[in-house]
Write an enzyme that holds these catalytic residues in place. Structure first.
Site, PDB file in Angstrom:
ATOM      1  N   CYS A   1      40.097 -19.607  11.593  1.00 35.19           N
ATOM      2  CA  CYS A   1      41.391 -19.681  11.564  1.00 35.19           C
ATOM      3  C   CYS A   1      41.935 -19.818  12.975  1.00 35.19           C
ATOM      4  CB  CYS A   1      41.959 -18.302  11.249  1.00 35.19           C
ATOM      5  SG  CYS A   1      41.159 -16.667  11.744  1.00 35.19           S
TER       6      CYS A   1
ATOM      7  N   GLU B   1      39.311  -5.168  11.916  1.00 37.58           N
ATOM      8  CA  GLU B   1      40.211  -6.195  12.987  1.00 37.58           C
ATOM      9  C   GLU B   1      41.662  -5.488  12.933  1.00 37.58           C
ATOM     10  OE1 GLU B   1      40.004 -10.207  10.856  1.00 37.58           O
ATOM     11  OE2 GLU B   1      37.547 -10.050  11.463  1.00 37.58           O
TER      12      GLU B   1
END
Lengths: 553, 553
Positions: free
Chosen positions: A315, A219
């Site tokens: 998240c 990521e």
């Protein structure tokens, strides 16, 4: 909320430790697997939540839990003998402690934040050594995970990190803390390092939507100008992190370049993260989607063509949920000697000057032109300096102060009005530019292409308006806005553009390659919608960057 | 070699079982983890090696080991009670058994091959059930791997598989066996299924180099027209598999389309697998490489910019090593009633007709024109029908038979000469086309681009000849060949083309996006080298597909 706080109070250990996974499943590994444990990361978010709760309700009950957790961390981390001399694998507590310092004025929070920033990367082997020690003490055996220190930005001291590397969210969270701690400690080196990272991002590693993170693997950021449109990560949290990092630098240095990026992230890659129904979310915010590719090419399986309702690693949705109500805090920046108006959003600021209250209200109307009406009222007899950002996309801005057209002093992208009397009416009008934007020639993925931008909004093509195989379309002529009220998309401004469609001749039947012939095209009107609105209708292709045929103009 | 055979003889179990990993480390799991064990795959390669060894040396010693291993497999696999009713996770033994049938005439090998082809995908849960049984019997516990049946082409019966899916090497190995077994058994359904797969590959899923496998994840096919140039897999073994699969179909049906693909794979994606020094190898054969991307974008970490000297999973180098000496077998195809000359390579065929020997020798010279001189000598008084492939890239072919220019009968891409007398001299001359090739419009990665092809060879740009940032180059004008003798690349034909370079203006300093301006370009001569030759100099960028500016022509 009170119910949740009660649960947290009951769960917290006497020494302040709080992480139910480790408390229940692995108490012997508390603070011993910091590369992945998220123990301090979670306390960081707890601190931020506690500050917000205090601000919203006046109750300090959650803050007490956070404070007790910080006591525990202070007792366990530091340079003294017997303490853990290292930081969390996922930065977050650093920025939360800066916020808590700002909220309370208690210097110990700033010092703890500084400690975590300073210790990071001093010993790049810290995370690996923790695992070795666990092994040696018989606390956890077996194959040790390979630690990628760059992923955690723990490969060298933060002050020496001059480009955006590793996990994108971790990086911007860390850099935000660097800017904030640097400001409060007047540490020019720390501020300078944060700025270097910011410049590397916005000049070389950021998508036009404000999204960051060019690869799903880790990521992470990759390298300068590497911005593939269909493989990227562009996590919603990362864009929120870039918003906050930019906001922190704006507090440090009055320059509209920071507000430009705040606006770019907020109006594009951040709000695209939520469906118009408010109930479905993107984790990954791509610039090009083909549902068949997402389904049948595993390199793109992380790119969802519609917003799921939730995620295993959740998240982004709550991060969005806390960011949207906080937008007013980005619209204005209160500095010691001035107030900045950054974003044109209906909002209100209540402040104090020389012990007396003032309010600034802005009301924003927009059609083909934009108008922002600002009403200032203040009790103090002191002058109030208000800087109004004139965005780069506003054409022919006209400022009218108390009925008088005014050419005001400008500096670093802000036009300054000095409020002397107890009230003042300011009106800013401008036309909203529609531009074809191109990327730096080294962005290979965007060569020969443009993206449309109207005001702060980036636009995209969707299959629903333009048919399948969006890559066969090209822009050839002029673009004009069209105000549309759409059943699914609500009221918004579409863009209509003269374009062409490459025709697939019959001769291709059964062939994959042939001797080149000049492509056949037919004219076609192209319809663009604001990027933040994409993926709210049926499943289909989407594309931000579109081929540009200059030869027709 | 005899030493290795001795080792194998000593290692083989009494019942014929041979796989040292299972014999030594996990005897209780023999044939019990077929999804990954490669036990039959390895015996397949052993069979192929044994046939080659017999042909080369006359010794049947290795064949005896293979035969004993087959006895073991026959005893353990099949429909009867107590036998394993399934196939290997990696197809290979199926095609090897067809070869062994051809070499020995023993029908049992063909039947065993047919069994493995038929059982495949009949029960898609076969592999998973084996693991469950191991668990139940206490042979192996713990988390069970997730079986992707498509990866193994075990999701449905092979005869129902009408597109190329899953692991690319497994697919073409299986399809080659389908074509071969189908031919020998005159099973039109099996042949038809093989042809459908072949058509799906060459019409929709094959790179212009003959490479296959669009993704590293599962080393697999993805979907029609999905051919990214910098993410693909294009394993050397997969191209070799496509060569053999095409060769098998050519034996089944005289049509030069199969020979076209044999040539495309062999002259491009296969021989690119080996460095000119013969000691370094590519596993992955990309169509576009940027060393920085390979180093810093993990999505491209599998794409090597130079050939390593070996691999942990070392299938490709020996596969190439056995393919190159076998090239003569692809140059000619001997059928019952005709001989086909497929590839223009110096080579010789010795055959028999009506019990009498014949030889066909071809000698190939090539500069701007190509000339193939074919000498036929035969002892039998029967006629010999020789089909000479006229390749699609040969312009103005002229056939001279015994000194006489001849217009011969043509069928399915072959021109037929009937050899009546005991010797005949045939000469084929032609000019070699240089073409700009384009891909089907649905190949998104190649839109607006062309690849250069001279004769059977695909060309590419390298940084060494053209500077960095190859994506900023475009073809604008004519292309001409240039014969070059290069210290590192040896003698070969380069291509020189009129092109242009997009200039990076100074105005880009510190910017990532700006309002679009018509690109500035300067003329530049572009140099292309044959694709098989790439990566033999210093580390650098490489690109097959190049932007094409039609407007300049």
């Amino acid at each position: 909320m009170e119910e949740t706080i009660e649960l947290l109070e009951a769960a917290q250990d006497d020494d302040g430790y709080l992480s139910t996974y480790y408390q229940i499943d692995a108490p012997h590994l508390k603070f011993r697997r910091l590369f992945e444990s998220h123990e301090l990361y979670c306390i960081g978010h707890l601190i931020e939540a506690a500050i917000a709760y205090k601000e919203a309700t006046g109750s300090g009950r959650l803050l007490q839990i956070a404070d007790k957790a910080i006591d525990c961390i202070e007792a366990r981390f530091g340079k003294s003998e017997g303490k853990i001399d290292g930081s969390d694998g996922h930065q977050e507590i650093e920025l939360a402690l800066v916020r808590l310092y700002e909220s309370t004025g208690n210097r110990k929070y700033l010092d703890l934040s500084s400690y975590f920033l300073e210790v990071r990367g001093q010993n790049p082997h810290f995370f690996a050594e923790q695992l070795e020690e666990n092994d040696r003490l018989g606390l956890q055996q077996g194959p040790k995970p390979v630690i990628n220190t760059v992923y955690h930005q723990a490969h060298k001291p933060v002050i020496e990190q001059d480009s955006a590397r590793g996990h994108a969210v971790r990086l911007v969270y860390m850099a935000q803390a660097m800017a904030g701690a640097g400001r409060h400690k007047q540490d020019e080196k720390l501020i300078g390092a944060a700025k270097k990272i910011w410049e590397n991002i916005v000049q070389k590693r950021m998508y036009i939507t404000g999204g960051i993170g060019s690869t799903v693997r880790g990521e992470a950021f990759t390298y300068d100008y590497d911005l593939p449109n269909d493989l990227m990560y562009c996590e919603t949290c990362a864009a929120i992190g870039l918003l906050n990092f930019s906001n922190e630098l704006l507090k440090t240095e009055t320059d509209s370049q920071y507000a430009d990026i705040m606006e770019r992230t907020l109006y594009n890659s951040i709000i695209s993260g939520m469906a118009l129904d408010g109930k479905h979310f993107f984790y990954v915010n791509p610039l090009e989607v083909d549902p068949q590719a997402s389904a049948e090419n595993p390199d793109k399986s992380h790119v969802k063509a519609t917003r799921p309702s939730w995620f295993g690693c959740a998240c982004c949705p709550p991060n969005l949920a806390r960011t949207l109500p906080a937008v007013g805090g980005y619209a204005f920046t209160q500095k010691e000697d001035e107030v900045l108006l950054n974003l044109f959003i209906d909002s209100e600021l209540a402040g104090e000057q020389a012990g007396e209250p003032y309010t600034i209200r802005q009301k924003h109307t927009v059609s083909e032109t934009g108008q922002t009406v600002i009403a200032v009222e203040k009790a103090s007899s002191e002058q109030l300096r208000l800087g109004i950002r004139i965005p780069y996309w506003a054409e022919n801005p006209v400022l009218v102060v108390d009925g008088q057209e005014t050419v005001a002093e400008s500096s670093n992208g802000y036009t300054y009005v000095t409020v002397i009397s107890d009230s003042m009416a300011i009106e800013l009008t401008y036309t909203i530019a529609i531009n074809e934007i191109e990327a730096h020639p080294l962005v290979k993925a965007d060569k020969g292409k443009v993206a449309l931008q109207r005001g702060p909004f980036i636009y995209c093509l969707e299959e629903q308006d333009n048919g399948i195989q969006l890559h066969l379309l090209a822009l050839t002529g002029s673009v004009r806005p069209r105000f549309r009220s759409d059943k699914l998309l609500g009221d918004s401004v579409f863009l209509e553009a003269e374009g062409e469609l490459q025709v697939m001749e019959d001769g291709w039947q059964g062939k994959l390659y042939r001797v080149h012939q000049k492509p056949q095209t037919i004219p076609k009107m192209l319809t663009f919608i604001p990027y933040y609105n994409w993926g709210n209708r049926s499943l289909g292709e989407m594309q931000v960057w579109v081929d540009k045929e200059d030869t027709h103009v």
